[in-house]
Design a protein around this motif. Sequence first.
Motif, PDB file in Angstrom:
ATOM      1  N   MET A   1       0.852  -1.187   0.000  1.00 48.22           N
ATOM      2  CA  MET A   1       0.000   0.000   0.000  1.00 48.22           C
ATOM      3  C   MET A   1       0.896   1.250   0.000  1.00 48.22           C
ATOM      4  SD  MET A   1      -3.142  -1.325   0.256  1.00 48.22           S
ATOM      5  CE  MET A   1      -3.198  -3.112   0.025  1.00 48.22           C
ATOM      6  N   ALA A   2       0.665   2.111  -0.977  1.00 48.98           N
ATOM      7  CA  ALA A   2       1.490   3.310  -1.103  1.00 48.98           C
ATOM      8  C   ALA A   2       1.218   4.268   0.055  1.00 48.98           C
ATOM      9  CB  ALA A   2       1.200   3.988  -2.425  1.00 48.98           C
ATOM     10  N   ARG A   3       2.280   4.819   0.584  1.00 43.80           N
ATOM     11  CA  ARG A   3       2.150   5.804   1.671  1.00 43.80           C
ATOM     12  C   ARG A   3       2.993   7.019   1.353  1.00 43.80           C
ATOM     13  NH1 ARG A   3       3.951   4.407   6.997  1.00 43.80           N
ATOM     14  NH2 ARG A   3       2.731   6.223   7.556  1.00 43.80           N
ATOM     15  N   LEU A   4       2.592   8.149   1.916  1.00 45.58           N
ATOM     16  CA  LEU A   4       3.365   9.376   1.808  1.00 45.58           C
ATOM     17  C   LEU A   4       4.579   9.312   2.720  1.00 45.58           C
ATOM     18  CD1 LEU A   4       0.845  12.338   2.089  1.00 45.58           C
ATOM     19  CD2 LEU A   4       2.516  12.014   0.276  1.00 45.58           C
ATOM     20  N   ILE A   5       5.649   9.921   2.295  1.00 47.31           N
ATOM     21  CA  ILE A   5       6.758  10.155   3.215  1.00 47.31           C
ATOM     22  C   ILE A   5       6.574  11.570   3.768  1.00 47.31           C
ATOM     23  CG2 ILE A   5       9.264  10.377   3.421  1.00 47.31           C
ATOM     24  CD1 ILE A   5       9.131   8.462   0.760  1.00 47.31           C
TER      25      ILE A   5
END
Lengths: 428, 428
Positions: free
Chosen positions: B1-5
């Motif tokens: 699942m893509a997450r923000l840094i």
Amino acid sequence: MARLIPRADGRIRALYFVETAHDVRKAVEMMAGEQSSGTFVKIPGETPELQARHGAQVESIEVLGTVPSPSLPGSRLPKGTAQPVYSQAEVVLSWPFENIGASLSTLWTTVAGNLFELSPFSGLRLLDIEIPTPFAGRYPGGKFGVAGTRELSGVQDRPLIGTIIKPSVGFSPEQTAALVSTLIEAGLDFIKDDELQTDSPHNRLSERVDAVMGVINAYAERTGRKPMYAFNVTGDLDEMKRGHDAVLAAGGTCIMVNMLAVGLAGVTELARHAGLPIHGHRAGWGMVTRAPALGMGYIAFQKFFRLAGIDHLHVNGIRNKFCESDESVVASARECLTPLLGGYTVMPVFSSGQTAAQAADTYQALGSADCLYLCGGGIIGHPMGIAAGVESVREAWSAAIQGIPLAQHAAAHPALAAALSGFAGGGA
Amino acid sequence: MARLIPRADGRIRALYFVETAHDVRKAVEMMAGEQSSGTFVKIPGETPELQARHGAQVESIEVLGTVPSPSLPGSRLPKGTAQPVYSQAEVVLSWPFENIGASLSTLWTTVAGNLFELSPFSGLRLLDIEIPTPFAGRYPGGKFGVAGTRELSGVQDRPLIGTIIKPSVGFSPEQTAALVSTLIEAGLDFIKDDELQTDSPHNRLSERVDAVMGVINAYAERTGRKPMYAFNVTGDLDEMKRGHDAVLAAGGTCIMVNMLAVGLAGVTELARHAGLPIHGHRAGWGMVTRAPALGMGYIAFQKFFRLAGIDHLHVNGIRNKFCESDESVVASARECLTPLLGGYTVMPVFSSGQTAAQAADTYQALGSADCLYLCGGGIIGHPMGIAAGVESVREAWSAAIQGIPLAQHAAAHPALAAALSGFAGGGA
């Protein structure tokens, strides 16, 4: 657009589009069980008596056809299926009123809750609901609707012609008021904040209310005409109530709320508090509706928010700049003018790319001039100026209402003529 | 699942999946304009200074690949395109805090408003958001979270083992209380109302609170252990506040709310009022998330409701009975335990088809025992009875936490052994 035929027998009813690789009846009966007395499996307490009294009923199944592949991922196949075929159907479920009571949020949970995740379904969309009369006791709906909005704005027998403050974000209260002055001098009936412009640090709502109402009140005193400004009070409940109170105290005549960002309980509570019409913006609506086999259709959606107390409901516009078809826009707008439980009148709000060019089609499709007709570039970008922009839209509606062909009317009305040559199909 | 840094530079940031037949950068810049200072076209007031100060910025674009057909209908092609190719990308947009202020509903409108309907996009989904620290001042989050829930329930170092009252709808307050008595005598830590069971005519909330808390208080007096019961107070705001007050007055320790039916403003206001943990049910979540190229991912969603004040958040369960993949469930649950702005602890709630069989996988995936683990048939349907059902789940978690293989632990624990042979992959 598929609609329920109301039975008015006191039951709560919902119409769905469904898609499943399972036997349609079995899948829909599982859905009915899950959304009433049952769960995935038979359980000890679910007696035949309880099931008869509280179970949801499958009232009708109309199979529409089959498709070779699923509209949504994640559904499970019947055991041993090698080559699935997905049936699409419209189905009606009903519930006893007693399961739910007159509660909008429980109604929402029942007709639009866990069922979207049920594993037999590769598509499930709520199309319409029938709400029984006891709801009218607890949720009387908007206090103003069509008649109240016309009375407050002084506009009869034609749409309120409006616009939206742009840029969406970045103006100070003073810059907003200066633009409002220009817009009302040009003859606009209605102006609204952008959905993004609420109570932000660079443009506090209370300061905007003071600055804008200073301009509008002075204009009203001078001319006897008070254009309606919808102040976007969207926020936490205390903020929205304070915002409403500030608008009312300053002589304002409308507040606006982003319905999906605030939610059903917040809108209901604000509407109970309010003494002004509530302009309902549907920002975020695409998330709920844009996948055709999922979510909710507008016919169902608008009923919830009409009961909650909204007076104006956005419906997009004909030849709009978004993804929605004209057919869908027209069905939504017509539904807003369809009485609900004998009342709940609401102004449909046409917006997005509207100009003089869509007035005739809009009137013909709606069969009524009871609407707000919001233009951006179609008024502001008129080659002869903003006042001519407003004039062109009024003239287009006047021709539409009188049944005069637009080109014929334009021959004697230069502002309309300029609009039609400038905005061929629709504006920006 | 893509997450923000996270960058923690004070800007509001959002990560999206997008799909478009247009040049990705141009399409995303239009999206940034529409959601900040601009509109579809350049307008007079949008000066370079205003744009620089208030315009959303495109921070990054990562093209993932192309697909031959659109995920969603309604998008428009670039002029003159005969054979469209749809690019998919992950993009990050950011906004100055000043555009929005510390307002959850304005944040929602900005990152999840009209953009889903923008015509260049055949797919648009919000995956994650970065919320800057000033939000923590206005939205302190749940008052109880993990530590408060453990303190009130007296359960440490393992999950709270729970269940849901079934049938969903149809029991009287007395029948509910009788079932609660059986369940707590069997050793359950946590019981909740079904999401469909609120304040309905056949089971009024106030009567249910009195009946159930009568049973629980008597049990607590006798044993020193007070199981937590989450009363579903979902309703209008006045009803929810009254419901909460009744639960608190009766010695109850938890309320439950259907987050999507009530909405963000309603949940925020209820949480400000509340002196009890709030159990957040996500009924209707499928509508927002099940189309992969539309809507919102759970990582973004849960941040809004953690700030609003929710203490327990449903995340479905491993090998669940709905459509969600284990990967998605695990990512959601892990995100709930990831600190947000340095805090906002929340209990992930595992539910749907859970039994002793999923405990080890759940613990391994989560890396923590800080959760609610709700079983229906996995406890009620245990072949040796409900108490053995509870015992089997506790034993499974005990083995998981100690790192003992389940089969080995089962050899010395007959309740666990019976559960594992009865519920091979997961329960009903």
